[in-house]
Scaffold this motif. Structure first.
Motif, PDB file in Angstrom:
ATOM      1  N   LYS A 110       6.290  96.373  87.262  1.00 41.95           N
ATOM      2  CA  LYS A 110       4.905  96.727  86.927  1.00 41.95           C
ATOM      3  C   LYS A 110       4.365  97.759  87.915  1.00 41.95           C
ATOM      4  CE  LYS A 110       0.349  94.691  86.157  1.00 41.95           C
ATOM      5  NZ  LYS A 110      -0.487  93.484  86.243  1.00 41.95           N
ATOM      6  N   GLY A 111       3.688  98.761  87.394  1.00 44.74           N
ATOM      7  CA  GLY A 111       3.006  99.726  88.238  1.00 44.74           C
ATOM      8  C   GLY A 111       3.927 100.438  89.210  1.00 44.74           C
ATOM      9  N   THR A 137       5.717 103.080  91.564  1.00 47.47           N
ATOM     10  CA  THR A 137       5.279 104.211  92.363  1.00 47.47           C
ATOM     11  C   THR A 137       5.759 105.505  91.703  1.00 47.47           C
ATOM     12  OG1 THR A 137       5.545 102.830  94.307  1.00 47.47           O
ATOM     13  CG2 THR A 137       5.287 105.190  94.691  1.00 47.47           C
ATOM     14  N   ARG A 144      -4.654  96.293  91.743  1.00 47.54           N
ATOM     15  CA  ARG A 144      -4.168  97.349  90.854  1.00 47.54           C
ATOM     16  C   ARG A 144      -2.913  98.031  91.404  1.00 47.54           C
ATOM     17  NH1 ARG A 144      -7.945  98.623  86.985  1.00 47.54           N
ATOM     18  NH2 ARG A 144     -10.151  98.270  87.453  1.00 47.54           N
ATOM     19  N   ALA A 145      -2.870  98.207  92.725  1.00 45.60           N
ATOM     20  CA  ALA A 145      -1.839  99.051  93.329  1.00 45.60           C
ATOM     21  C   ALA A 145      -0.479  98.369  93.430  1.00 45.60           C
ATOM     22  CB  ALA A 145      -2.296  99.503  94.720  1.00 45.60           C
ATOM     23  N   PRO A 201       2.526  95.377  92.349  1.00 43.12           N
ATOM     24  CA  PRO A 201       2.999  94.668  91.147  1.00 43.12           C
ATOM     25  C   PRO A 201       2.714  93.175  91.224  1.00 43.12           C
ATOM     26  CG  PRO A 201       4.846  95.179  92.593  1.00 43.12           C
ATOM     27  CD  PRO A 201       3.642  95.852  93.187  1.00 43.12           C
TER      28      PRO A 201
END
Length: 570
Positions: A7-8, A10, A108-109, A111
């Motif tokens: 998830k998310g 970089t 948010r930043a 996972p």
């Protein structure tokens, strides 16, 4: 939809490489591929050596991690800002929005499929829930819990209502230096938040009633083993939420749940701060808190919890009497019991499992309330066009209708310098007025609304006076105190126009706060009023951001651009 470690990712321009690099570095921590394939539960760490309220957070984290792993998910602990009420300069409220931004951005930043937020000290729980609403990731709240009570000369003590009561006795000369020093070591006998119905416990109770925390989470004392068992259970729930991707805050926080929080706030005789925080939380969602509607709830909902500062007991007594589930049972049709909770239960299910404790007197029935009306009342008038608040349950009945002469302090510093001056022209019938102590004027809207009784009056036996300000007051405080006058004086609110000797009329039954000066004279005063200048420290950094974007008390004192709709443009 991707989850877990995927998830998310970089941004390196190559998703495969991004995942490869992430796994390579996290394996440096000793994780196996099996562990890294699990759903991830993020767990906030708000521990700090400056924060005794959060002194049990390391144990809570370990228990929550245990619950997560027992349910087949992977816990990842991450730090955020830690705010402690009595250590934050100039006031913890000044930093609430920074903590909310920090928490939201870290959710948010990094996972994670769900998150556990751990907080307690006054501004931390609202900051975390504000963040959770904005991030809208499945969230479990674990409050740190209240302290156990202290004892002094056979008397039960609780921070910080008894801090204020006994300090008042010390100022009045009724307690000497030796005794106040002994009291100082007995008021806070364990880690945890204040063991009265202050802001910390108020927020925990409302959050439990909103379904964001497990039953009994608000009241279990901080050092008790039950607190850590609840943390383990919360970890299990968070793991299931990580697997099912819900429920999210947006699914739980409905108009009914926000109304339930308002009902509970009134029924517990909760902190005036709770209204500001709940308003800020609502502004992060599609919903709003309507002050006239909140006041109507207060006229319908009695105070049922007998806790200081509105009553006599402490949080551990509330807990052993059945806590929030028992309170909800007593409130009955005043709350929406069909509202859902993080565990999948409804409040009706929670109430069905509420403990019945024979002989307990901390939670009253509706036909035997502590107060017939709710704890908080909303006032309006020419001094507060957009509203003000008073904790009527902790006020002196004889002062709830009162007219007196204004004794004006220009700022917190001015009050500090002059309130004990033997030459101060003041009597017990006067109204103490503090201005330039609001969100922008102070800055940060400090808990300075609990103006001390001038020493010469205290030593003459005066225990309470009408006091009004655009500041806040600790939820642990008591007295006939009008707060959150909006708009604040620093932005040109009517409080800026008050002069020494003006007559001010308070009538709580009529919900009015009036400056008895004719409109033409007030217009003359406004014409010569100089706009407040921004302080030097507001030229850069967070102070600049705060000064430029802070909203008023009736809007929750959030930053204007952090509302769900973002900053409004002309």
């Amino acid at each position: 939809m991707t989850g877990g470690l995927r998830k998310g990712l970089t941004s390196y321009g190559d998703a495969g490489f991004s995942l490869f690099l992430r796994k390579a570095f996290i394996k440096a921590m000793g994780y196996s591929d099996d562990a890294l394939e699990r759903p991830i539960v993020g767990i906030t760490n708000t521990y700090s050596d400056y924060n005794p309220c959060h002194g049990n957070v390391p144990q809570i984290i370990e228990a929550a991690k245990r619950g997560v792993m027992l349910s087949g998910a992977m816990p990842f602990v991450f730090p955020t800002i830690s705010i402690a009420e009595s250590f934050a300069h100039p006031t913890s409220m000044y930093l609430r929005n920074l903590m909310a931004m920090d928490t939201e951005e870290m959710i948010r930043a990094q996972p994670m499929d769900s998150v556990i937020v751990i907080g307690g000290c006054d501004k931390t729980l609202p900051a975390q829930v504000m963040a959770a609403i904005s991030a809208d990731l499945p969230t479990v709240v674990i409050p740190v819990g209240p302290m156990v009570v202290g004892h002094h000369k056979g008397e039960v003590l609780g921070a910080c209502t008894d801090c204020r009561r006994l300090w008042g006795k010390y100022r009045a000369g009724e307690i000497d230096d030796t005794e106040i020093e002994a009291v100082n070591g007995r008021l806070a006998p364990s880690v945890g938040t204040c063991m009265v119905m202050g802001t910390a416990s108020t927020m925990a109770c409302m959050i439990e009633a909103m379904g964001l925390a497990l039953p009994m989470s608000a009241t279990i004392p901080a050092p008790h083993a039950e607190r850590f068992r609840l943390a383990e259970a919360s970890g299990r729930v968070a793991a299931e939420m990580a697997k099912t991707k819900g429920p999210k805050p947006s699914e739980l926080l409905t108009p009914a749940s926000f109304r339930n929080a308002q009902v509970v706030l009134q029924a517990i005789g909760g902190s005036t701060n709770g209204l500001i925080h709940l308003t800020a939380m609502a502004h992060r969602s599609p919903h709003r808190i309507d002050l006239p509607a909140f006041d109507r709830i207060g006229r319908e909902v009695p105070v049922l919890v007998d806790l200081k500062p509105s009553g006599e007991h402490y949080m551990e007594h509330f807990h052993h009497a059945g806590g929030v589930p028992k309170l909800l049972a007593q409130l009955g049709d005043l709350v929406d019991l069909d509202a859902k909770t993080i565990s999948g239960q409804t409040l009706r299910d929670v109430v069905a499992n509420a403990e019945d404790v024979p002989g307990q007197d901390a939670i009253r029935s509706r036909d035997n309330p502590i107060k017939k009306e709710g704890g908080l009342a909303i006032l309006h008038g020419n001094l507060a066009p957009r509203g003000a608040v008073i904790k009527q349950s902790a006020a002196s009945p004889k002062l709830l209708k009162h007219t007196g002469r204004a004794v004006v302090f220009e700022s917190v510093e001015d009050m500090t310098l002059r309130v004990d001056d033997p030459e101060l022209d003041v009597s017990a019938d006067d109204v103490l007025v503090l201005r330039n102590a609001g969100p922008k004027g102070a800055p940060g809207m400090p808990e300075a609304g609990y103006l001390p009784i001038p020493k010469k009056l205290a030593r003459g036996g005066t225990k309470d006076m009408v006091r009004i300000s655009d500041a806040r007051m600790s939820g642990t405080a008591f007295g006939t105190i009008v707060l959150h006058i909006t708009p604040e004086s620093a932005v040109g609110g009517p409080l800026a126009l008050v002069k020494n000797g003006d007559m001010i009329s308070l009538d709580v039954a009529k919900r009015s706060i009036e400056l008895l000066v004719d409109a033409a004279e007030l217009e003359r005063r406004r014409a010569v009023l100089k706009p407040a200048a921004a302080p030097d420290e507001a030229r850069r950094g967070y102070a600049w951001l705060f000064n430029e974007t802070i909203m008023q008390a009736d809007e929750g004192c959030d930053f204007d651009f952090m509302q769900r709709t973002g900053k409004k443009t002309e």
